[in-house]
Design an enzyme around this catalytic site. Sequence first.
Site, PDB file in Angstrom:
ATOM      1  N   LYS A  18       0.864  -1.183   0.000  1.00 32.02           N
ATOM      2  CA  LYS A  18       0.000   0.000   0.000  1.00 32.02           C
ATOM      3  C   LYS A  18       0.901   1.232   0.000  1.00 32.02           C
ATOM      4  O   LYS A  18       1.927   1.253   0.702  1.00 32.02           O
ATOM      5  CB  LYS A  18      -0.865  -0.047   1.261  1.00 32.02           C
ATOM      6  CG  LYS A  18      -1.918   1.029   1.392  1.00 32.02           C
ATOM      7  CD  LYS A  18      -2.741   0.787   2.667  1.00 32.02           C
ATOM      8  CE  LYS A  18      -3.881   1.766   2.847  1.00 32.02           C
ATOM      9  NZ  LYS A  18      -4.694   1.466   4.046  1.00 32.02           N
ATOM     10  N   SER A  29      -9.588   1.280   3.050  1.00 25.89           N
ATOM     11  CA  SER A  29      -8.777   2.067   2.153  1.00 25.89           C
ATOM     12  C   SER A  29      -7.680   1.291   1.425  1.00 25.89           C
ATOM     13  O   SER A  29      -7.101   1.813   0.469  1.00 25.89           O
ATOM     14  CB  SER A  29      -8.109   3.204   2.940  1.00 25.89           C
ATOM     15  OG  SER A  29      -7.251   2.683   3.925  1.00 25.89           O
ATOM     16  N   SER A  31      -9.530  -1.002   7.318  1.00 23.66           N
ATOM     17  CA  SER A  31      -8.990  -0.857   5.960  1.00 23.66           C
ATOM     18  C   SER A  31      -8.240  -2.046   5.382  1.00 23.66           C
ATOM     19  O   SER A  31      -7.924  -2.025   4.194  1.00 23.66           O
ATOM     20  CB  SER A  31      -8.074   0.357   5.898  1.00 23.66           C
ATOM     21  OG  SER A  31      -8.848   1.509   5.744  1.00 23.66           O
TER      22      SER A  31
HETATM   23  N1  GLN Z   1     -12.965   3.472   6.576  1.00 14.91           N
HETATM   24  C1  GLN Z   1     -12.282   3.944   7.737  1.00 14.91           C
HETATM   25  C2  GLN Z   1     -11.944   5.405   7.592  1.00 14.91           C
HETATM   26  O1  GLN Z   1     -12.267   5.960   6.612  1.00 14.91           O
HETATM   27  C3  GLN Z   1     -11.095   3.097   8.036  1.00 14.91           C
HETATM   28  C4  GLN Z   1      -9.869   3.534   7.367  1.00 14.91           C
HETATM   29  C5  GLN Z   1      -8.675   2.738   7.773  1.00 14.91           C
HETATM   30  O2  GLN Z   1      -8.771   1.722   8.431  1.00 14.91           O
HETATM   31  N2  GLN Z   1      -7.514   3.261   7.416  1.00 14.91           N
HETATM   32  O3  GLN Z   1     -11.378   6.009   8.445  1.00 14.91           O
END
Ligand code: GLN
Length: 493
Positions: free
Chosen positions: A75, A150, A174
Site C-alpha cells: 500500500k 482504504s 482498511s
Molecule cells: N474506513 C475507515 C476510515 O475511513 C477506516 C480507514 C482505515 O482503516 N484506514 O477512516
Amino acid sequence: MMSAATIAGRVRAGELDPVSVTRGALKRLEERDPNIHAYLDADADAALERAEQVAEDAARGDDPGRLAGVPISLKDNIAVKGRALTAGSRILQDYHAPYHSTVVRRLLAEGAVLLGRTNLDEFAMGSSTENSAYAATTNPWDERRVPGGSSGGSAAAVAAGIVPVALGSDTGGSIRQPAALCGVTGFKPTYGSVSRHGLVAFGSSLEQIGPLAAHAEDAALVYDVIAGHDPLDPTTTPAERPSAYKTSASVEGLRVAVPEELLDETVEPRVLERVAAAIDLLGDAGAITKVVPKGRLAHVRLAVPAYYLISACEASSNLARYDGMRFGPRLEQDDLLGTYQRTRGSLFGTEVKRRILLGTFALSAGHHDAWYRKALEVRRLIADEFRALLQEFDLIAGPTSPSGAFPLGEKEDEPWAMYQCDALTAPACLAGLPSISLPCGLAKKGPYKGFPVGLQLMGRAHEDHRVLAAARAFEALRGEPERCALYGNEVAS
Ligand code: GLN
C-alpha cells in the site's frame, strides 16, 4: 495462484527461478491492471533486479529466506527508501521516502521481492478507494463496483491474481473490509505487534500494518515475518510470539462467541446468511459456537462515532506536518500563512479536509471534554466489553462488513453512509484486538448477489497465532475457495 509459501519453498529448494515468478506477476499486472487500477506504479525494473539478486543468493547456496522470491505489493503509505510515497494524496506528490519502513526491512531480509505501490484512499481515509487523488481502483469481480478501502489497491491486486500477498494498513477496517469485498483474506494484527515505523500516520492509537493474501497460510507466514518488537516504534511489545505459521490449524474445542450485536438489522440479510453458514461449518469442525444474546456488547453500536472522533482528532495532529515546507509540493504565496493555506487548501482532498476540521474542532478548548473525551470513554467501554467476552470465549465471529461490494459512486456524496462500512471492523481497532476477514462464499441473492462475503474472527490481544490458525482451519474446511474466480487457479510462474 501459487501460494507465497509454495513459491518460497520451491525457490529455496532451487526448483523455481524468482525472476520468472516476478515476470509472471508483472505480466498479469500489465494485462489486468488497466481495468482495475490497483497500482499507482509497478516499479518493474526494481522488482526484476531484486529477483535476480534473490536468484544469485540462492545459487550461491545462501538461504534466501522465508519469503524467497515472493512478489509482494505494498500500500502506498508504507515507506520504501528512494521510492515515491504519496499516501494517495497530491500533498505528497513526488515525495520520495528517505528510509525503509521496518516492515520493508523485515520482508527484504526474508527474500521478498517488492512489486509496486498499491492505490488507497487519501491518507487511508475511506472505505472504497474512491478518495485516492490519483485513480479509483475497481473490484476485480466487477469493474463497476468498489473494491472496498482504504487498502483497495492491495485487495484488488491479490483478488486479480497479480501477487499472492500485499500489505495494507487498518485503522478502522482498511485491511479487512476490502479483503471481504474482494474475496481474499485480510489480517489486522494486535495493536503493538507490528511496527509502524515508516507508515504514513493517520490514527496512531488505532492502526496496524497487516497482510492481504489469497491463502490464509500466507497471511500467517507474512505476519510471522513482519511482527516483533522494534525500538523505532515504542508501541511495539517485546512479548514472545508463537509462530502463527507453525501453530497447528484447528478449531477443535475452541469456544466461539457469535454476539447478536454483530448480526443486527443493519447487516444485509444475504451477507448474514453466508456468515451463518460459515459459523455452522466451524461448529461441524469441532468449535463450540454459541450465539450470545444482545447486551454483552451493548456499546458496540457507538463504535462508528467513537472511531470517527478519535481517528479524526489523531489525524488533525498527524497531518499538521504537511504544510509544504518539508514534504511534497509547496504552493508559494506572498506570505508564509498564505503559503500554508494555499498548499493545504489545494492539495488535500475533501474527505481529508473534513477529518482535519472535525478533529481540530473536537480537540479545541471548550469542546474537548464534550467530544474527544467522551469518545475515549466509549472506547474504553467497548474495549472492556470485548475483553470480558473473550474471557469466556476464545474467538468472536461475525460478518466483516455490513454489505458486499457496492457500485462505484454509490456513497460518494454521503460520508455518513460510507462511515457505516466500519461498524463491524472499528471495534477491534478501538480494543486493539487481532482480527481477520476470510472469504466465506458468495451472496446468493439481493444487491450483492454473486459477490464475496467476509467472515470476521476476532481474538484476544497477542493471540494472533490462534486467530490465524483458526483462519487456516476454516479455509481448509471451506474447500477450494471461490476467490480469484475471474482468473482461475493459474500458477504464479
Ligand atoms: N474506513 C475507515 C476510515 O475511513 C477506516 C480507514 C482505515 O482503516 N484506514 O477512516
